[in-house]
Scaffold this active site. Structure first.
Site, PDB file in Angstrom:
ATOM      1  N   GLU A 248      36.916  26.600  32.796  1.00  0.00           N
ATOM      2  CA  GLU A 248      36.560  27.841  32.870  1.00  0.00           C
ATOM      3  C   GLU A 248      37.867  28.989  33.176  1.00  0.00           C
ATOM      4  OE1 GLU A 248      36.433  31.412  34.384  1.00  0.00           O
ATOM      5  OE2 GLU A 248      34.952  30.724  35.862  1.00  0.00           O
ATOM      6  N   CYS A 282      37.578  36.826  37.691  1.00  0.00           N
ATOM      7  CA  CYS A 282      37.854  36.654  36.016  1.00  0.00           C
ATOM      8  C   CYS A 282      36.962  37.407  35.036  1.00  0.00           C
ATOM      9  CB  CYS A 282      37.591  34.962  35.855  1.00  0.00           C
ATOM     10  SG  CYS A 282      35.720  34.543  36.363  1.00  0.00           S
TER      11      CYS A 282
END
Length: 478
Positions: A248, A282
């Site tokens: 990720e 993020c």
């Protein structure tokens, strides 16, 4: 510091320290609040041996019993929410209200995955008489989890929850700058009676730990959250050893604001979400592409809300945004702002450091930033937003896709045809309309392109921690 815990490694069900330590500092005051032990090569080998033994026990533990451990640990963390939140704010800087919500979110990962642990179904494949094909899902093995500093508890929680619910053991290497969240996870599972070796927690040099452990045969999965640059290095290292990698990675989330939207409401909600966690998320909405007809009112509301955000020590009442989590972020963000303005972008509000103690930056809004500015391609990972006008939804889609990233994207519209065009056109693993929530424990989360591979969360998330085995049964005796 009264609210900050003593820091330890957790290996084979026991707490241990090390003669080598590094400081953990409060980003609001820059003062040292703790000393973090660094794992030696011997500690890592002990963790690997413990994880192997833990996996043998845990894979044979019935799913119903795994559920009990996960739920007991989550309940303990809920009871300790205030203690954990205080520690997170001390080491990371985020406001206490946000730290409390992070604790709850981490608990929700454990609770959701606990439920899914009992539903990792296989299937029987229809076949000819006398033969049967059965598909089994089995835990992949020892997992190496590498979690970042921006969410000290919820990020490691996601990896621990997925691994344990699937029947894997895990060696967790949490962030050295923000270790307390992971420490509290280990404490909760220790107090819940988790068998030794199922969960191990180490700290130290990220490069040395990853290089040593990824090369070991018992490690069958590397689960990483962090930058694209580091993720690519880890993925290459894992591939060299035929080890599965769950990545990720970075994002640079676009927001498309269509002409049928209320610009004031969209601008207000966008600014609130943008500066959550000081933009160190993020999935943080960063590049706003606003239809020409709404550009000025949207920008005005967004900038006004940004300028009124209360910045300060996260423990102080009324603070909405704390400091940046570490000293590296300040010069990095100031460089991006300077570059954007030098290339013709407009500084609408913010843009400067606050004070000379602590890593504080004003909530910053840039407008009309040209595409050749670095901030249009580099993830700022901080309280910096760019608002640019577009003439159409098609232009917005094209510009949304004009980075290597594809983690999260957002859009504001009430038109069904726009929803369809944006859904088909925007390249992202997570796309939200009229909300800036990118993921929940029950939804799969991950990116495309430079934003990673695989998914965490939801049913799909557990699949990354499992292998598929097909078993053939012939009814003919040979």
């Amino acid at each position: 510091m009264q609210d900050y815990p003593d820091l330890h490694l957790y290996i084979g069900g026991s707490w241990r320290t090390s003669p080598e330590t590094i400081p953990v500092c409060d980003p609001a005051t820059e003062s040292e609040i703790g000393r973090l032990p660094q794992a030696s090569r011997a500690d890592l080998d002990d963790a690997l041996e413990a994880a192997e033994a833990g996996f043998r026990i845990w894979r044979a533990t019935p799913p119903r019993d795994r559920v009990d451990f996960l739920l007991r640990a989550a309940a303990l963390m809920r009871q300790r929410r205030e203690e954990i939140a205080q520690a997170i704010t001390a080491e990371h800087g985020k406001p206490l209200a946000q730290a409390r919500l992070e604790v709850i979110r981490g608990c929700e990962f454990f609770e959701w995955d606990a439920g899914e642990a009992q539903r990792t179904y296989g299937r029987v494949i229809p076949s000819a008489p006398g033969i049967r094909y059965v598909v089994h899902h089995e835990p992949i093995g020892v997992t190496l989890g590498l979690s970042p500093w921006n969410f000290p508890l919820s990020q490691p929680a996601r990896k621990v929850a997925g691994a344990l619910a699937s029947g894997c053991s895990i060696i967790l290497k949490a962030a050295e700058e923000t270790p307390a969240g992971a420490l509290h996870i280990a404490r909760a599972f220790h107090d819940a009676g988790l068998p030794p070796g199922v969960l191990n927690l180490v700290f130290g040099s990220p490069a040395e730990i990853s290089e040593h452990l990824i090369a070991q045969d018992p490690v069958r999965l590397v689960a990483f959250t962090g930058s694209t640059r580091v993720g690519r290095q880890l993925a290459a290292r894992a591939a060299a050893h035929d080890t599965r990698a769950l990545m990720e990675l970075g994002g640079h989330a676009p927001v498309i604001v269509c002409e049928d939207t209320d610009p004031a409401r969209a601008g207000e909600s966008s600014a609130i979400r943008k500066y959550r966690n000081a933009g160190q998320v993020c999935t943080s909405p960063t590049r706003f592409y606003v239809h020409d007809s709404l550009f000025e009112p949207f920008l005005d509301r967004f900038a006004c809300r940004a300028a009124t955000i209360e910045v300060g020590d996260g423990r102080d009442p009324g603070v909405e945004m704390g400091p940046l989590a570490n000293e590296r972020r300040l010069p990095a963000l100031l460089d991006l702002i300077e570059d954007a303005c030098a290339k013709g972008g407009e500084l609408i509000t913010g843009g400067s450091r606050i004070g000379n103690r602590g890593h504080f930056l004003q909530p910053t809004v840039l407008a009309n930033v040209p595409d050749d500015a670095r901030v249009m391609q580099e993830e700022p990972f901080g309280p910096l937003a760019v608002v640019n006008p577009v003439a159409s939804v098609d232009e917005a889609i094209a510009r949304a896709n004009a980075t290597p990233y594809g983690l999260a994207a957002y859009a504001f519209t009430n038109r069904a045809d726009y929803v369809d065009r944006i859904t088909r056109g925007v390249e992202a693993g997570n796309l939200s309309f009229n909300t800036l929530e990118a993921s929940l424990p029950e939804t799969p989360f991950g990116g495309v392109r430079a934003s990673g591979t695989g998914r965490e969360g939801g049913t799909e998330g557990l699949e990354n921690y499992m292998i598929v085995k097909t078993v053939s049964h012939s009814m003919e005796i040979v």
